[in-house]
Design an enzyme around this catalytic site. Structure first.
Site, PDB file in Angstrom:
ATOM      1  N   LYS A  59      13.665   9.305 -13.506  1.00  0.00           N
ATOM      2  CA  LYS A  59      14.317   8.116 -14.066  1.00  0.00           C
ATOM      3  C   LYS A  59      15.649   7.919 -13.377  1.00  0.00           C
ATOM      4  O   LYS A  59      16.401   8.883 -13.188  1.00  0.00           O
ATOM      5  CB  LYS A  59      14.547   8.368 -15.578  1.00  0.00           C
ATOM      6  CG  LYS A  59      15.130   7.179 -16.317  1.00  0.00           C
ATOM      7  CD  LYS A  59      14.076   6.208 -16.758  1.00  0.00           C
ATOM      8  CE  LYS A  59      14.659   4.872 -17.211  1.00  0.00           C
ATOM      9  NZ  LYS A  59      14.974   3.977 -16.075  1.00  0.00           N
TER      10      LYS A  59
ATOM     11  N   SER B 137      17.797   3.083 -21.901  1.00  0.00           N
ATOM     12  CA  SER B 137      16.636   2.866 -21.024  1.00  0.00           C
ATOM     13  C   SER B 137      15.423   3.605 -21.579  1.00  0.00           C
ATOM     14  O   SER B 137      14.300   3.093 -21.553  1.00  0.00           O
ATOM     15  CB  SER B 137      16.920   3.380 -19.610  1.00  0.00           C
ATOM     16  OG  SER B 137      17.584   2.411 -18.843  1.00  0.00           O
TER      17      SER B 137
ATOM     18  N   LYS C  58      16.599   8.255  -8.166  1.00  0.00           N
ATOM     19  CA  LYS C  58      17.566   7.198  -7.849  1.00  0.00           C
ATOM     20  C   LYS C  58      17.091   6.442  -6.634  1.00  0.00           C
ATOM     21  O   LYS C  58      16.339   6.981  -5.807  1.00  0.00           O
ATOM     22  CB  LYS C  58      18.936   7.815  -7.534  1.00  0.00           C
ATOM     23  CG  LYS C  58      20.098   6.860  -7.725  1.00  0.00           C
ATOM     24  CD  LYS C  58      20.403   6.674  -9.187  1.00  0.00           C
ATOM     25  CE  LYS C  58      21.671   5.928  -9.437  1.00  0.00           C
ATOM     26  NZ  LYS C  58      22.190   6.251 -10.771  1.00  0.00           N
TER      27      LYS C  58
HETATM   28  N1  GLU Z   1      22.055   3.730 -13.282  1.00  0.00           N
HETATM   29  C1  GLU Z   1      22.348   4.266 -14.574  1.00  0.00           C
HETATM   30  C2  GLU Z   1      22.845   5.690 -14.465  1.00  0.00           C
HETATM   31  O1  GLU Z   1      23.336   6.086 -13.451  1.00  0.00           O
HETATM   32  C3  GLU Z   1      21.213   4.081 -15.553  1.00  0.00           C
HETATM   33  C4  GLU Z   1      19.929   4.767 -15.195  1.00  0.00           C
HETATM   34  C5  GLU Z   1      18.761   4.357 -16.099  1.00  0.00           C
HETATM   35  O2  GLU Z   1      18.965   3.638 -17.048  1.00  0.00           O
HETATM   36  O3  GLU Z   1      17.663   4.830 -15.791  1.00  0.00           O
HETATM   37  O4  GLU Z   1      22.822   6.427 -15.406  1.00  0.00           O
END
Ligand code: GLU
Length: 427
Positions: free
Chosen positions: A68, A356, A104
């Site tokens: 995720k 999320s 990521k």
């Molecule tokens: N980009 C956000 C983070 O760095 C959210 C990641 C997500 O919601 O999966 O935590």
């Protein structure tokens, strides 16, 4: 710095892994990304030409569940950064106890230089290139720096076109009408705000007498500043990538946000209806902002802003990392020796991925939770995680970052051991 950011992230896994008391096999498993896909993304530009952008998707570790993590659109994106961010997602999801591993993605692009239609084509090209490694039970993207709900909607749509099925759980942070969760928009800032509230309770801080400087006025920075101001804190400095403003009297966050939407600049204004007036202030650089004599310093922009070189100048007793990785590992010991309490990114900004997770659960089950339910569940998770980390840090005299890594690595370690290690099989 960019090349070092992954190496720097690994230093903390090694160092903090030692105090987690897990086997070397567990630490080793966290020293490598499971997989990284690098792709050329062809995009038809508005003038008819085709441009190729570089995109990445890293699935770092899937021990605890499908990977995720967000997708970043930024000119500084590179392979090392994507891996560091995916590693931090692995730790973060374990810190708040989500059934996810870490991943990521990113595209090397200045999205502000693209037209809205070019941006749509780029978002779709990204999903086309990555669709084989993405899926609701394999890897689930979300927004990150310079990506938003609209972009998530385009990516979901592209994925569904490729797979010829509806699949809202493939991506989170979508527009609410396309299956997004209520409360996802301000979840990162709200999670950080809940951490600050927990910290303030334990340190007996009076919000009315507490000053805050926020570096970065994107989704995380804006919402944490807004929620803190609503709770009575004084927001005395705000900046964006172009620079910042400072006033000891404090600013009205909502007015500055509206002005930023209009002029794309952080300007010190106070607005009543649509009439705005300039508020007395100083202009400061992003570097000056870090040195301000405030109670809370909130780096909410990019990684690597507090380093061995500038750490001695930090005067705030509390630093809350709303960005991912704003403090390099070389600065940790100085902050600790100076008694600065750092609420680490893997806890402070975990509200985003937590909501999320709620979005993914709702999509898989076909539910739509009311906002109050999202808020209550987010609060429960953040307050528990903060308390566990605070207690461990206090009992074992660790920094909060060290304590957070210990908890995360132990949780991942238990799962690794349940799959079998050398000790487990014996000899
Ligand atoms: N980009 C956000 C983070 O760095 C959210 C990641 C997500 O919601 O999966 O935590």
């Amino acid at each position: 710095m960019a090349d070092n950011v992954f190496k720097d992230a690994l230093i903390r896994v090694r160092d903090y892994g030692k105090s987690a008391g897990v086997s070397d096999e567990v630490i080793d498993s966290l020293m490598h990304a499971n997989s990284i896909l690098k792709a050329a993304l062809p995009v038809r530009m508005d003038d008819g030409s085709t441009r190729y952008f570089t995109g990445y998707r890293c699935r770092y570790n899937s021990t605890l569940g499908p990977t995720k993590g967000g997708v970043r659109f930024h000119p500084g994106v590179n392979m090392a950064e994507v891996q560091a961010l995916a590693l931090w997602m692995t730790i973060k999801c374990a810190v708040v106890g989500l059934p996810f591993g870490g991943g990521k993605g990113g595209v090397v692009v200045d999205p502000k230089a693209l037209s809205p239609m070019e941006l749509e084509r780029l978002s779709r090209a990204y999903m086309r290139a990555m669709a084989d490694v993405i899926g609701p039970h394999t890897d689930i993207p979300a927004p990150d720096v310079y990506t938003n709900a609209r972009i998530m909607g385009w990516m979901m749509d592209e994925y569904e076109a490729i797979k010829r099925t509806k699949s809202p759980a493939v991506i989170t942070g979508k527009p609410v009408r396309l299956g997004g969760s209520l409360g996802r928009d301000d979840a990162t800032g709200r999670g950080a705000y809940l951490c600050i509230t927990e910290l303030a309770k334990r340190q007996k801080l009076d919000p009315g007498k507490t000053t805050v400087a926020v570096q970065g006025f994107g989704n995380g920075g804006y919402h944490v500043a807004r929620l803190l101001q609503d709770a009575g804190y004084r927001i005395v400095a705000i900046s964006d990538s172009k620079g910042g403003i400072y006033s000891p009297e404090g600013f009205d966050v909502a007015s500055i946000y509206e002005e930023k939407q209009r002029s794309r600049r952080v300007r010190a204004v106070y607005c009543e209806q649509s009439v705005c007036e300039i508020v007395e202030h100083e202009t400061i650089s992003n570097e000056d902002l870090l040195r301000l004599d405030v109670d809370f310093l909130i780096p909410a922009a990019l990684e690597g802003v507090i380093t061995e070189e500038n750490v001695a100048a930090i005067r705030a007793p509390y630093v809350v990392e709303v960005a991912n990785g704003p403090i390099m590992s070389g600065a940790d010991s100085t902050l600790e020796n100076n008694g600065v309490v750092v609420v680490p990114d893997v806890l402070a900004n975990a509200g985003g991925v937590t909501v999320s997770y709620f979005e993914w659960v709702q999509n898989l089950q076909g539910f739509k939770w009311p906002l109050e339910e999202v808020h209550a569940r987010l609060q429960a998770i953040m307050v528990t995680a903060f308390g566990e980390i605070w207690d461990l840090a206090t009992e074992q005299k660790l920094s909060m970052r060290n304590a957070a890594y210990v908890l995360a690595i132990q949780r991942i370690g238990e799962a690794v051991e349940a799959h079998g290690t050398r000790d487990y099989f014996g000899n």
